[in-house]
Design a protein around this motif. Structure first.
Motif, short mmCIF file in Angstrom:
data_model
loop_
_atom_site.label_atom_id
_atom_site.label_comp_id
_atom_site.label_asym_id
_atom_site.label_seq_id
_atom_site.Cartn_x
_atom_site.Cartn_y
_atom_site.Cartn_z
N GLN A 180 0.93 -1.16 -0.06
CA GLN A 180 -0.17 -0.01 -0.02
C GLN A 180 0.71 1.39 0.08
OE1 GLN A 180 0.14 -2.48 2.26
NE2 GLN A 180 -0.87 -1.62 4.27
N ILE A 199 -4.56 -2.20 3.14
CA ILE A 199 -4.72 -0.76 3.24
C ILE A 199 -4.24 -0.27 4.67
CG2 ILE A 199 -7.31 -0.71 4.00
CD1 ILE A 199 -7.65 1.98 2.38
N THR A 203 -3.14 5.33 4.74
CA THR A 203 -3.41 5.23 2.99
C THR A 203 -4.52 6.09 2.63
OG1 THR A 203 -2.70 2.81 3.20
CG2 THR A 203 -3.53 3.60 0.95
#
Length: 251
Positions: A180, A199, A203
C-alpha cells in the motif's frame, strides 16, 4: 519422480532470487525427502494447507508466504513448531518464493493480475521501494466504481476503494499483496489509480491528498495466481503431479 535438487535449481534459475533484498528465505525452507512426485501449491504455508498436503501425500509444498520472516522470534514453539513438525513427520519439503515471484515477467503475481484484469502492462515504476515490483499500465477508460466492480468480479472479493479524485480511470499502477505504501510512487508518476492488497490508516489520507484513487483488493486474492502458475510450470516441465489448494482468506 524427480530429484528435489533439480527442481530447486530450475526455480532458482527462473526466479533469480539474488536480485532481491527480501525479508524472508527464498527457496527451500524445510527439507523433506530427496525425490518429488507430487507438488501442492498454495498462497500461505498454513496448517490447513499442510494438512491437505499430508492427505494428498505431497512431497513438496510450494508457497508464496512461507516461514522465517525478518524480525520474527527465532524460537520454534507453538504454531511454528506444529507446522514444522507436520512437515518433518511426513518428509514434506517446504519451498517459498516471495518477492521473486511477485516480480517475475511471465509467472509473477503482478503480471498475472494484469492478465486477469485485462490491463495492458506498459512497464515498471522503480521508485523508492524499487526491485521491479510496481507495475503500471493502461485500461479501457471507466468510472472508479466500475473498476471496483470489475475487481470484485474477477477476484471474487469486494475491494475497499478510497477515491482521490473524480476523473475516470485510464492509467493505473499495481503491486499485489501488502504494498500500500507504493501509492506515493504511483501518485508521483501521475497514475489515476493504484491497486494493491491491503490498506493502512495512512493510505486513506495519501490517496485523498495526492489525488489518486486506491483499491485494496485483498492480499490473498491478488496473490493466488503466481504460485499456481509456478506449480503448473514445474509439473509440465518435469511431468509430475501438481495441485493448487486455495485456503480461503478474506484479508
Amino acid at each position: 519422480m524427480i530429484e528435489r535438487s533439480e527442481l530447486l535449481k530450475d526455480m532458482k534459475t527462473l526466479l533469480v532470487p539474488e536480485r532481491f533484498k527480501d525479508f524472508t528465505v527464498n527457496g527451500l525452507q524445510v527439507e523433506g525427502q530427496d525425490r518429488v512426485t507430487r507438488i501442492m501449491s498454495g498462497v500461505t504455508a498454513s496448517q490447513d494447507l499442510l494438512d491437505e498436503a499430508v492427505a494428498w501425500q505431497a512431497d513438496m509444498v510450494l508457497v508464496h508466504h512461507g516461514y522465517f520472516w525478518k524480525n520474527e522470534p527465532v524460537a520454534i514453539t507453538g504454531m511454528k513448531q506444529r507446522r514444522i513438525a507436520t512437515l518433518l513427520a511426513h518428509g514434506i519439503n517446504l519451498v517459498a518464493w516471495h518477492l521473486p515471484l511477485d516480480a517475475h515477467a511471465t509467472l509473477g503475481n503482478n503480471v498475472l493480475l494484469a492478465h486477469r484484469m485485462d490491463w495492458q502492462v506498459q512497464g515498471v515504476l522503480d521508485g523508492e521501494m524499487g526491485q521491479g515490483l510496481l507495475y503500471h499500465g493502461a485500461m479501457t477508460s471507466c468510472s472508479q466504481q466500475a473498476l471496483a466492480e470489475r475487481l470484485h468480479q474477477r477476484l471474487d472479493r469486494k475491494p475497499l476503494m478510497i477515491s482521490g479524485h473524480d476523473r475516470p480511470i485510464e492509467r493505473l499502477a499495481w503491486c499485489t499483496g501488502g504494498a500500500q505504501d507504493m501509492i506515493i510512487d504511483a501518485a508521483e508518476a501521475g497514475m489515476d489509480a493504484f491497486v494493491s492488497g491491503e490498506i493502512s490508516e495512512r493510505t486513506t489520507h495519501l490517496a485523498r491528498e495526492m489525488g489518486i484513487t486506491y483499491y485494496a483488493a485483498g492480499h490473498h486474492a491478488t496473490e493466488r495466481d503466481g504460485i499456481r502458475a509456478l506449480g503448473e510450470w514445474l509439473a509440465q516441465r518435469h511431468d509430475i503431479e501438481h495441485r493448487f489448494v486455495d485456503i480461503d482468506n478474506p484479508v
